[in-house]
Design a protein around this motif. Structure first.
Motif, PDB file in Angstrom:
ATOM      1  N   UNK A  13       0.796  -1.235   0.000  1.00 29.44           N
ATOM      2  CA  UNK A  13       0.000   0.000   0.000  1.00 29.44           C
ATOM      3  C   UNK A  13       0.828   1.284   0.000  1.00 29.44           C
ATOM      4  N   UNK A  14       2.112   1.203   0.310  1.00 30.64           N
ATOM      5  CA  UNK A  14       2.978   2.382   0.303  1.00 30.64           C
ATOM      6  C   UNK A  14       3.487   2.717  -1.082  1.00 30.64           C
ATOM      7  N   UNK A  15       3.204   1.864  -2.060  1.00 33.24           N
ATOM      8  CA  UNK A  15       3.733   2.053  -3.405  1.00 33.24           C
ATOM      9  C   UNK A  15       2.879   3.033  -4.189  1.00 33.24           C
ATOM     10  N   UNK A  16       3.422   3.487  -5.294  1.00 30.00           N
ATOM     11  CA  UNK A  16       2.712   4.404  -6.194  1.00 30.00           C
ATOM     12  C   UNK A  16       2.653   3.784  -7.582  1.00 30.00           C
ATOM     13  N   UNK A  17       1.650   4.165  -8.410  1.00 37.05           N
ATOM     14  CA  UNK A  17       0.523   5.048  -8.101  1.00 37.05           C
ATOM     15  C   UNK A  17      -0.533   4.339  -7.243  1.00 37.05           C
ATOM     16  N   UNK A  72      -3.417  -3.486 -22.787  1.00 31.76           N
ATOM     17  CA  UNK A  72      -4.786  -3.988 -22.730  1.00 31.76           C
ATOM     18  C   UNK A  72      -5.773  -2.989 -22.124  1.00 31.76           C
ATOM     19  N   UNK A  73      -5.348  -1.757 -21.907  1.00 35.67           N
ATOM     20  CA  UNK A  73      -6.257  -0.727 -21.402  1.00 35.67           C
ATOM     21  C   UNK A  73      -6.196   0.473 -22.330  1.00 35.67           C
ATOM     22  N   UNK A  74      -7.270   1.228 -22.359  1.00 36.19           N
ATOM     23  CA  UNK A  74      -7.375   2.358 -23.273  1.00 36.19           C
ATOM     24  C   UNK A  74      -6.996   3.678 -22.621  1.00 36.19           C
ATOM     25  N   UNK A  75      -7.033   3.767 -21.293  1.00 34.98           N
ATOM     26  CA  UNK A  75      -6.758   5.025 -20.622  1.00 34.98           C
ATOM     27  C   UNK A  75      -5.296   5.426 -20.809  1.00 34.98           C
ATOM     28  N   UNK A  76      -5.089   6.725 -21.052  1.00 33.39           N
ATOM     29  CA  UNK A  76      -3.728   7.231 -21.166  1.00 33.39           C
ATOM     30  C   UNK A  76      -3.037   7.242 -19.805  1.00 33.39           C
ATOM     31  N   UNK A  77      -3.796   7.555 -18.749  1.00 27.68           N
ATOM     32  CA  UNK A  77      -3.251   7.582 -17.404  1.00 27.68           C
ATOM     33  C   UNK A  77      -3.523   6.237 -16.750  1.00 27.68           C
ATOM     34  N   UNK A  78      -2.489   5.418 -16.639  1.00 27.52           N
ATOM     35  CA  UNK A  78      -2.680   4.079 -16.091  1.00 27.52           C
ATOM     36  C   UNK A  78      -3.066   4.136 -14.626  1.00 27.52           C
ATOM     37  N   UNK A  79      -2.744   5.246 -13.959  1.00 31.25           N
ATOM     38  CA  UNK A  79      -3.095   5.373 -12.553  1.00 31.25           C
ATOM     39  C   UNK A  79      -4.584   5.380 -12.300  1.00 31.25           C
ATOM     40  N   UNK A 101       6.453   7.781 -15.030  1.00 30.09           N
ATOM     41  CA  UNK A 101       6.672   7.886 -16.481  1.00 30.09           C
ATOM     42  C   UNK A 101       8.155   8.118 -16.791  1.00 30.09           C
ATOM     43  N   UNK A 102       8.843   8.874 -15.906  1.00 30.76           N
ATOM     44  CA  UNK A 102      10.279   9.088 -16.101  1.00 30.76           C
ATOM     45  C   UNK A 102      11.065   7.814 -15.803  1.00 30.76           C
ATOM     46  N   UNK A 103      10.616   7.062 -14.814  1.00 29.40           N
ATOM     47  CA  UNK A 103      11.271   5.791 -14.509  1.00 29.40           C
ATOM     48  C   UNK A 103      11.182   4.843 -15.697  1.00 29.40           C
ATOM     49  N   UNK A 104      10.014   4.757 -16.300  1.00 24.85           N
ATOM     50  CA  UNK A 104       9.834   3.870 -17.453  1.00 24.85           C
ATOM     51  C   UNK A 104      10.735   4.299 -18.599  1.00 24.85           C
ATOM     52  N   UNK A 105      10.796   5.603 -18.851  1.00 22.85           N
ATOM     53  CA  UNK A 105      11.693   6.091 -19.913  1.00 22.85           C
ATOM     54  C   UNK A 105      13.155   5.792 -19.576  1.00 22.85           C
ATOM     55  N   UNK A 106      13.523   5.963 -18.315  1.00 24.09           N
ATOM     56  CA  UNK A 106      14.888   5.684 -17.893  1.00 24.09           C
ATOM     57  C   UNK A 106      15.218   4.207 -18.053  1.00 24.09           C
TER      58      UNK A 106
END
Length: 483
Positions: free
Chosen positions: A277-281, A329-336, A425-430
């Protein structure tokens, strides 16, 4: 003298692993500056001779430039198009086109003047005849009403780029052109990935080079699976490999997961249950199905790796893989904000298995970060300190003078791979770049951490009370997101 000899021997033994040593990096266009090779650059430039000079052969820099490419250059496709156009057009065609554009513009101005009537007076030109007109973006932003009625002739209009001429003609706005060019570059880059991935055997070396400057979202899942070593390069073998690995993972679930409440494993499972539960998003992680997936992944990995077991920090490394794979498999741009409950159960099972195996591949290269006393992190923090002392002695000395130990802030950078310092999003790009490097998560990560300190060196050198900053920011001394 004995210590000097030992130090020399150390550099000889570990030269390839010493932080700061020059190693190949995909996308680096220019080699490090060498005073011996570039000594002429430090001398005063000679006067240009007035008499014609005999043409020399092609310079070595042109040879070097033809054999290299900048991985961060977003306009490489435009350069290719420009080169093609230059080869196919001669000077007569270019001049004729330029005159036609100017003639059409003059006719358009005359039509506007006739429509406005004889009473319409052209606005005076504050810049005079010898000055250049304002840029297109300035003229449209400052006085949009005047842009259609102005009859001031263009000064040195041939120096304006073609895109500016089109905008002056009223057919397109600069913002539209910019977004259109960006989308064209993205589409071209995506096509390169698709062509590379479509072959019967993917060239992983070329895929790494192409991925170093970022991976387009539509092909990121398959690219990450290939770069992590989870999927084979041969296209025909991939379906069978996926099916076998997914089946193997769920066999682990059936064999081990029921023992999570046993006394020997109870503490491990409880700590996982507390950390998730401490994780993000949070909006994504706290969905019941996602929480269960993360608990299974972390518990199975801990059971199968008794040398380290579960350690706080490993839980953060699950998120990027899960987010990238679920985005297919999802359409939303914001996965959060995505509702994972709407994803079919079979798809979720496959995403869970893929996430487990890719995370396992990552941890195989940095597992000493999480064994007893975490020696891997201790070593990396020391290497970071040594690296910073070599590339920015002033920052290193400032931290030392204020009794700031690298372990105070860099421990979490190594433990969580900067996931608590930058947005997801920056982590994924990194991680696109990390996975394209042979030892991205273990060695290239050190240079990224050093780049953080160099990037915010001004703020670091101005800081006098680091302990107060640590307390105020909850041990996030130099958070780029906060800045």
């Amino acid at each position: 003298m004995a210590s000097d000899g030992a130090r020399k021997q150390f550099w000889k033994r570990s030269n390839s692993k010493v932080p700061g040593s020059i190693q190949h990096v995909y996308g680096a266009q220019h080699p490090p500056f060498d005073p011996l090779m570039h000594g002429t650059l430090l001398k005063a430039a000679p006067k240009v001779p007035t008499t014609p000079v005999k043409a020399k052969r092609v310079s070595t820099f042109q040879e070097f430039e033809s054999n290299t490419s900048d991985a961060w250059d977003a306009g490489e496709d435009d350069d290719e198009l420009l080169a093609m156009a230059t080869q196919s057009l001669n000077s007569a065609v270019v001049m004729e086109t330029a005159h036609r554009v100017l003639r059409n513009h003059s006719q358009r101005q005359e039509r506007h003047q006739r429509q406005d009537g004889p009473a319409a007076e052209p606005p005076p030109s504050p810049s005079g005849d010898l000055r250049l007109v304002k840029s297109v973006s300035e003229s449209h932003t400052a006085c949009p009403a005047e842009s259609t009625s102005s009859t001031v002739p263009l000064q040195r209009s041939q120096s304006l780029p073609h895109s500016a001429t089109v905008a002056l003609g009223g057919t397109s706005e600069p913002s539209t052109l910019s977004s259109s060019a960006l989308s064209e570059r993205e589409a071209s880059r995506l096509d390169k990935f698709k062509q590379l991935l479509a072959g019967p055997n993917t060239d992983l070396e070329e895929l790494r080079k192409l991925s170093w400057s970022g991976i387009p979202k539509p092909v990121r899942p398959i690219t990450w699976k290939l770069l992590s070593g989870y999927l084979p390069a041969n296209v025909d073998r991939r379906p069978a490999t996926l099916q076998r690995k997914q089946k193997e993972y769920f066999a682990f679930i059936e064999h081990y997961y029921d023992f999570r409440n046993d006394e020997v494993h109870q503490d491990t499972y409880r700590q996982i249950h507390i950390d998730i539960p401490r994780m993000t998003p949070e909006a994504l992680i706290l969905q019941p199905k996602v929480t269960e997936i993360f608990e299974r992944i972390l518990f199975i990995w801990a059971i199968r790796h008794p040398a380290s077991g579960y350690v706080q920090g490993i839980n953060d490394l699950v998120t990027p893989f899960f987010v990238v794979f679920i985005c297919e498999h999802i359409e939303e741009d914001d996965v959060g904000t995505a509702d994972v409950s709407r994803v079919p159960a079979e798809v979720l099972r496959n995403v869970e298995a893929d996430t487990y195996w890719c995370m396992s591949r990552l941890l195989d290269g940095i597992q000493d970060n999480y064994t007893f006393a975490q020696p891997g992190i201790q070593m990396k923090v020391k290497m970071l300190e040594e690296l910073v002392s070599r590339i920015d002695e002033q920052v290193h000395r400032h931290l030392d003078q204020h009794e700031v130990k690298y372990l105070q802030f860099a421990f979490r950078w190594m433990n969580n791979l900067l996931m608590r310092e930058v947005p997801l999003r920056c982590t994924i790009r990194l991680w696109d770049t990390y996975q394209s490097e042979p030892e991205g998560f273990s060695h290239f990560h050190l240079y990224v951490c050093a780049a953080f300190l160099v990037r915010w060196r001004k703020e670091i050198l101005e800081e006098r009370d680091f302990q107060l900053r640590f307390l105020a920011t909850k041990w996030k001394p130099f958070d780029p997101v906060a800045r």
